[in-house]
Design an enzyme around this catalytic site. Structure first.
Site, mmCIF file in Angstrom:
data_model
loop_
_atom_site.group_PDB
_atom_site.id
_atom_site.type_symbol
_atom_site.label_atom_id
_atom_site.label_comp_id
_atom_site.label_asym_id
_atom_site.label_seq_id
_atom_site.Cartn_x
_atom_site.Cartn_y
_atom_site.Cartn_z
ATOM 1 N N SER A 128 0.826 -1.205 0.000
ATOM 2 C CA SER A 128 0.000 0.000 0.000
ATOM 3 C C SER A 128 0.857 1.248 0.000
ATOM 4 C CB SER A 128 -0.891 0.003 1.253
ATOM 5 O OG SER A 128 -1.486 1.271 1.450
ATOM 6 N N TYR A 153 -2.267 -0.194 9.980
ATOM 7 C CA TYR A 153 -2.477 -0.763 8.648
ATOM 8 C C TYR A 153 -1.192 -0.653 7.826
ATOM 9 C CZ TYR A 153 -4.028 -1.124 3.800
ATOM 10 O OH TYR A 153 -4.149 -1.478 2.484
#
Length: 337
Positions: A128, A153
């Protein structure tokens, strides 16, 4: 016919990728646990479409179930694996951190172990843009340090890259990490800003505009994302025997390991992004301006030179075209006149 495992196949990117791979002639086995992080009716809608495709098979499975994952690899004999299953969302990682450790760390080690025992030609996995964390230099390059995450995350995605490198080195598994930049489009995730904005606008509700709308995002259309993944399948990384920490690329290694950004390479201000959604819907939004949220970053901007060099491709869908496609789907799916 070559066989590909797509984990998280009923997710946003997994759904679009599975359709594309089947169209390209691959046999696709898709797994997903169909959890209730967001509306399962949306996931079921995606699955219903996939089940109509002859080359697609679905197995309901959780990547945290190591016995089930190993059995699947043993029985199927995959040529490739695209690992997209993960607990998504930056803000939710602040509310429910354990879900991210279970899905993103435990789930990934199970996939790596299965690839170790039942070797594949190439393992591609979702990282990501959030790994760039507090970085301020733009565009974000895969040669930049990513040691300062600002959300759990992001930390789990950075961990995935480290885990992949270890397995590439120890067991010679070709691994490619894909740092996605704010993916949007039809059949998208309803927890994403553009989806929340569209829903609020058609319902006559105010939208929350964080950091006074001054944030910038490298919004990337989902078709561009999955085309990039499919083109990279046949480009597994190789060991760079001359690599060293002093003059080698951070995104490469002495192991068969590589990292790419997949982004539009054109950041858009949040204010303009909202305007494009308003234009597509034909309705003005009522805005409530708010401060930055914990875990958010001011700007994302992808350097995709490596991607372009390897596969001769970089995302090019304009924000106007992509949002119009999303709004058209949104109106049809929710039966909005």
């Amino acid at each position: 016919m070559q066989k590909i495992l797509v984990t998280g196949a009923v997710g946003f990117i997994g759904f679009h990728l599975s359709k594309l791979l089947c169209k390209q002639g691959f046999e696709v086995v898709g797994i997903d646990n169909i959890n209730d992080y967001y509306d399962t009716a949306l996931k079921q809608g995606r699955l219903d479409i996939l089940l109509e495709i002859e080359q697609f098979r679905f197995v309901k499975m959780d990547v945290t179930d190591d016995v089930a994952i190993n059995t699947l690899f043993m029985e199927e004999g995959f040529d490739y694996v695209v690992h997209l299953a993960a607990q998504a969302g930056v803000r939710y990682s602040i509310e429910n951190p354990k879900a991210y450790i279970d899905s993103n760390i435990v789930g990934f080690i199970n996939v790596l172990e299965a690839c170790r025992h039942y070797p594949v030609k190439h393992l591609l996995y979702a990282s990501s843009s959030s790994v760039y964390g507090g970085n301020q230099k733009t565009p974000f390059s895969t040669e930049d340090s990513v040691d300062h995450p600002v959300s759990l995350y992001a930390a789990t995605k950075k961990s995935n890259e480290l885990m992949a490198h270890t397995y590439s080195h120890l067991y010679n598994i070709p691994t490619t990490g894909l740092r996605f930049f704010t993916v949007y489009g039809p059949w998208g995730r309803p927890d994403m800003a553009y989806f929340l904005f569209a829903k609020a606008i058609v319902n006559g509700e105010a939208i929350k505009v964080f950091n006074q709308g001054k944030m910038e995002r490298d919004f990337t259309y989902v078709d561009d994302i999955v085309e990039g993944i499919s083109k990279l399948l046949e480009h597994p990384p190789h060991k760079n025997k001359k690599w060293s920490e002093t003059d080698g690329k951070v995104s490469e290694s002495f192991a068969p390991y590589k990292i790419y950004n997949i982004g539009n390479n054109q950041p858009v201000k949040l204010e303009y992004f909202i305007k494009v959604i308003e234009n597509a819907l034909g309705t003005k939004a009522e805005k409530v301006y708010m401060d930055m949220q914990p875990g958010d970053v001011y700007k994302t901007f992808a350097d995709v030179s490596d991607l372009s060099e390897t596969i001769g491709f970089k995302p090019q869908t304009t924000i106007e075209e992509g949002i119009n496609n999303f709004v058209q789907w949104f109106k049809e799916f929710y039966k909005i006149q």
